[in-house]
Design an enzyme around this catalytic site. Structure first.
Site, PDB file in Angstrom:
ATOM      1  N   ASP A   1       0.854  -1.185   0.000  1.00  0.00           N
ATOM      2  CA  ASP A   1       0.000   0.000   0.000  1.00  0.00           C
ATOM      3  C   ASP A   1       0.896   1.243   0.000  1.00  0.00           C
ATOM      4  OD1 ASP A   1      -1.663   2.143   0.691  1.00  0.00           O
ATOM      5  OD2 ASP A   1      -2.894   0.923   2.019  1.00  0.00           O
TER       6      ASP A   1
ATOM      7  N   GLY B   1      -9.643   4.964  -6.019  1.00  0.00           N
ATOM      8  CA  GLY B   1      -8.348   4.301  -6.161  1.00  0.00           C
ATOM      9  C   GLY B   1      -7.291   4.832  -5.221  1.00  0.00           C
TER      10      GLY B   1
ATOM     11  N   ASP C   1      -5.647   7.570  -5.406  1.00  0.00           N
ATOM     12  CA  ASP C   1      -5.877   9.000  -5.149  1.00  0.00           C
ATOM     13  C   ASP C   1      -6.755   9.181  -3.906  1.00  0.00           C
ATOM     14  OD1 ASP C   1      -5.930  11.738  -5.540  1.00  0.00           O
ATOM     15  OD2 ASP C   1      -7.367  11.681  -7.193  1.00  0.00           O
TER      16      ASP C   1
ATOM     17  N   SER D   1      -2.263   5.046 -13.968  1.00  0.00           N
ATOM     18  CA  SER D   1      -3.175   4.829 -15.113  1.00  0.00           C
ATOM     19  C   SER D   1      -3.654   3.390 -15.301  1.00  0.00           C
ATOM     20  CB  SER D   1      -2.559   5.310 -16.445  1.00  0.00           C
ATOM     21  OG  SER D   1      -2.585   6.715 -16.517  1.00  0.00           O
TER      22      SER D   1
ATOM     23  N   GLY E   1      -5.545   1.598 -13.365  1.00  0.00           N
ATOM     24  CA  GLY E   1      -6.823   1.314 -12.715  1.00  0.00           C
ATOM     25  C   GLY E   1      -7.946   1.882 -13.570  1.00  0.00           C
TER      26      GLY E   1
END
Ligand code: AR6
Length: 173
Positions: A10, A32, A34, A122, A124
């Site tokens: 993570d 996601g 973000d 990018s 996801g």
């Protein structure tokens, strides 16, 4: 010369100088990684992002800006806007994805950071084929590795999903 590390984990729990966010052009926390970063860092990040967009307008794909780390134990967060894969011709998407990683490294170096951790930008919601993205990213990071970096020592690729982790492990071996 920096070293490239691949880990399964993570991004928000990495002990590094900077983490890179897979942001959107309006720098508004979404889902996601973000969303996870905005939740962990707290509302101050959102305020910094809003201030940036008010002053400079939206951040185009391939570009990177920085905020503080908020409540996260990092020196900064580098917000990179990855390409929305189907919006571009594949080679243009590759160029924009490579630019995210290169611009984040250049900004990290400028800020005197030693270690930077990236998500798989990018791959996801933005729909990039994961194997294609991994090839582009590793090619870019290897091409830049021998530059005369002063502060940058470690680049950590944090793979959250098993598919990305397996791909990177295979390609870096
Ligand atoms: N740590 C590391 N990687 C993660 C984490 C995490 N905590 N959570 C998810 N991932 P995505 P994008 C991986 O969709 O495709 C947002 O709404 C995930 O497995 O987060 O660049 C933004 O606001 C995947 O491989 O980012 C934008 O609108 C990778 O992060 C949009 O999504 C990227 O998936 C950006 O889409």
């Amino acid at each position: 010369m920096y070293q490239i590390e691949v880990i399964h984990g993570d991004l928000t729990t990495q002990a590094v100088d900077a983490i890179v966010n897979a942001a959107n052009t309006w720098l508004q926390g979404g889902g996601g990684v973000d969303g996870a970063i905005h939740r962990a860092a707290g509302p101050v990040i959102n305020q910094e992002c809003e201030r940036y967009v008010r002053k400079h307008g939206p951040l185009p794909a391939g570009q990177v800006m920085c905020t503080t780390g908020g409540q996260l134990p990092v020196r900064g967060i580098l917000h990179a806007v990855g390409p929305i894969y189907p919006d571009h011709a594949p080679r243009e998407a590759d160029r924009l994805l490579g630019a995210c990683y290169e611009n984040a490294l250049l900004l990290a170096e400028q800020l005197g950071y030693h270690s930077v951790a990236f998500p798989n930008i990018s791959t996801g919601v933005y729909g990039y084929p994961k194997d294609r993205a991994a090839k582009v990213v590793l090619m870019k990071l290897k091409a830049l590795q021998d530059r005369d970096w002063h502060s940058l020592q470690r680049v950590i690729l944090v793979c959250y999903d098993q598919e990305n982790y397996s791909l990177y492990q295979k390609m870096i071996a």
